[in-house]
Every structure is written in C-alpha cells, then in structure tokens.
Write an enzyme that holds these catalytic residues in place. Sequence first.
Site, PDB file in Angstrom:
ATOM      1  N   CYS A   1       9.588  34.839  -0.466  1.00 22.82           N
ATOM      2  CA  CYS A   1       9.567  33.393  -0.713  1.00 22.82           C
ATOM      3  C   CYS A   1       9.907  32.625   0.563  1.00 22.82           C
ATOM      4  CB  CYS A   1      10.554  33.051  -1.831  1.00 22.82           C
ATOM      5  SG  CYS A   1      10.662  31.290  -2.163  1.00 22.82           S
TER       6      CYS A   1
ATOM      7  N   CYS B   1      12.112  29.560   0.044  1.00 21.51           N
ATOM      8  CA  CYS B   1      13.531  29.874  -0.168  1.00 21.51           C
ATOM      9  C   CYS B   1      14.215  30.283   1.138  1.00 21.51           C
ATOM     10  CB  CYS B   1      13.706  31.026  -1.163  1.00 21.51           C
ATOM     11  SG  CYS B   1      12.632  30.968  -2.587  1.00 21.51           S
ATOM     12  N   ASP B   2      13.536  31.086   1.962  1.00 22.99           N
ATOM     13  CA  ASP B   2      14.215  31.743   3.089  1.00 22.99           C
ATOM     14  C   ASP B   2      13.757  31.292   4.471  1.00 22.99           C
ATOM     15  OD1 ASP B   2      15.595  33.254   1.222  1.00 22.99           O
ATOM     16  OD2 ASP B   2      14.070  34.829   1.187  1.00 22.99           O
TER      17      ASP B   2
END
Length: 314
Positions: free
Chosen positions: A135, A138-139
């Site tokens: 992701c 997300c990261d």
Amino acid sequence: MKEYRFDTVILGGGPAGMSAGIYAGRGAVSTAIIDISMFGGQPSNYLELENYPGYLETDAFGLTEKFEEHADKFGVRKFPAQEIEKIDLVGVPKVILTKEARFEAKTVIIATGAHAKKLGVPGENEFSGRGVSYCAVCDGAFYKDKVVAVIGGGNSAVEEAAYLTRFASKVYIVHRRGELRADKILQSRAFGNDKIEFIMDTVVKEITGSNLVEGITLENIKTGAVTNLAVDGVFMYIGFTPNVDSFNGQVEQDVNGFIVTDTTMKTSVDGVFAVGDVRTTPLRQVITAVSDGAVGAVHAVKYLEALHDVAQAV
Ligand code: NAP
C-alpha cells in the site's frame, strides 16, 4: 450473543456493498451491511480517483464516506468489525455467525472484495512491514528521498509508482513482460516521469537485507542474467485475490476463486448474490463495483418479492 434478522445481509462495506445497501434500503427491505473492519473497502487506501463520472477529481476516501451517508439515508444498519466465524449460505434462512452476533437473512449479497496478491519469493514475508509493502498510500511517506521498486505492470503498479515519486528519489517499475498491462494514459504519464525507470522482462527472485530491505535480486527472463538492485523499499502490485475464505466452496467459483454470477449477480446458490471485485468480471473499478451493487440489490429485492408471493399463495 446478539441475534438479528434481516431480509438482506450484505457482506462487505466497500463501494459494491454500500451501493447494494442503498438500492436494497431504498427497495424497502430490511438491510444490514457487515464488514470485517471499517467501511470503505479498497478505495479507502487510494489517494484520488479521476475516472468516476461526474467527479473530475475526487479523494477516494471522501467518496466512500458519501456512499456510507447515502446508505444511512435509506435506513441500512451497519455492523463494522465483524469477524465471520461460520456462515451457511445454502440453508434457509442463511446464517452468519460472527464473534459478536448471529445474523439470519433471506438473501445474502457478497461484496467482500479482494486483497493484494503476494509474490511468494524469499524475503517477502520476512521483510513485510520492514520495507515490503502492499500500500503506497499507507507507507509511501516513509520513503522520502529513498529508492523503491514497484513490482507489476498493471494500472495499480504504474499509478502507485507515480504516487511514490512524491516521496522517493527514484522508483523502479519491475515487470515480468516487455509490455505493460496498464492503461495507455497511465503508461505515457509514467514514461514522462523522470523519477521512474522501467526494468522490463524481469522477475524478482529474492528480497534481501538485514533488519530492513536493502535490495532485490532480479533475473532477466530473456537473457537469464541475475543482478542485484539496491532499494530501500518494495511495493507489490501484482493483482488481487478474492476475499472468500469464510465461505469458500459454498458458491460456484472460477479457477482463481472469484465468484461466478449471471448478469443479475445471482450466484449458483438461491438467494445469494455476489457483486464487485469478489466476482468474476472483466473490470474491477469503483464504477463497476457500484454498478454491480445496484444490479445485485435490485435482483435480491425481486427475489424477496417472489418469496413473499410464494408465502402469500401457501
Ligand atoms: P492487474 O491488472 O491484474 O495487473 C497485475 C500485474 O502484475 C500485471 O502486470 C501482471 O503481469 C503482474 N503480475 C501478476 N502476477 C505476477 C507475478 N507472480 N509476478 C510478477 N508479476 C505479476 O492488477 P492491478 O493493477 O492491481 O489492477 C486490478 C484491477 O483494478 C484492474 O482491473 C485495474 O484496471 C483496476 N485498477 C484501475 C485503476 C484506474 O483505472 N485508475 C487503478 C488501479 C487498479 P502480466 O501483465 O504479465 O499479467
């Protein structure tokens, strides 16, 4: 344990499930949506959407919040954080047992979506969360001024690689063929992005490092040449697997596990419909998911009406 009875229970609160909820709720049948976590589904992890008709550009999370509000308007009950322990789709009524509650339903609409596939190479599990990610939204921010590799050649890989260039100093796209699968418009944007470099006809053999990812071992499938590429992070975008674990085998599925439906979203089991990414379909987009949800819910309502007719006739 709490017990509930609904005309329709929808499994999954992503775009397909919410859309099904809106149509079922508006069709005046008692409707619940249950989800293993929070509502929103996969788009909650996307940054923006630019191909949802009517919205030239929208943040995907905001759109899914609107879907949820819309379902609320038609009285749909929502049950987040419901981990399914047992489910009987075949019996009458259908029964869904979660850790918190027992749900009975006359019809079930499966909208459980799909999750990112794993590559299955040494180092992938070991470095998951320590340089291996599924992701970018997300990261990605953890990779400011770092070098990352994105694995895959589809829309997700190319789009997320472009997103990662906001943080990373360099993004490699490693693809197993000589041609990308991604839409041409996304391809041409990526080709024009100075920070993106393509490594084609190449597979990942191993992810290496000590505490964190430090590199990947690559093999050119045409020449057989094996090389090491120094990277700080690896983002996997090699497609999706359907979320069917809790009811695997109860409805007809294709070779990849996706649920087979007819054009009304009816599955092989009476009263069970499947919509969105979890079903066998040529296109998995927010727009197709919400369209499936509408079709599935309308036919679930028709099914309930037919049941009611039978009940009246007896
Ligand atoms: P996808 O279209 O299935 O692409 C997966 C990519 O990973 C393909 O390039 C495939 O290679 C590669 N791949 C698969 N297994 C592999 C393996 N074991 N090793 C190495 N490479 C492997 O998946 P996706 O990109 O996640 O997209 C999923 C769906 O969402 C698609 O329908 C896509 O159009 C849609 N989507 C749309 C948008 C958008 O329109 N903005 C954005 C994201 C996703 P091959 O090409 O050789 O098969």
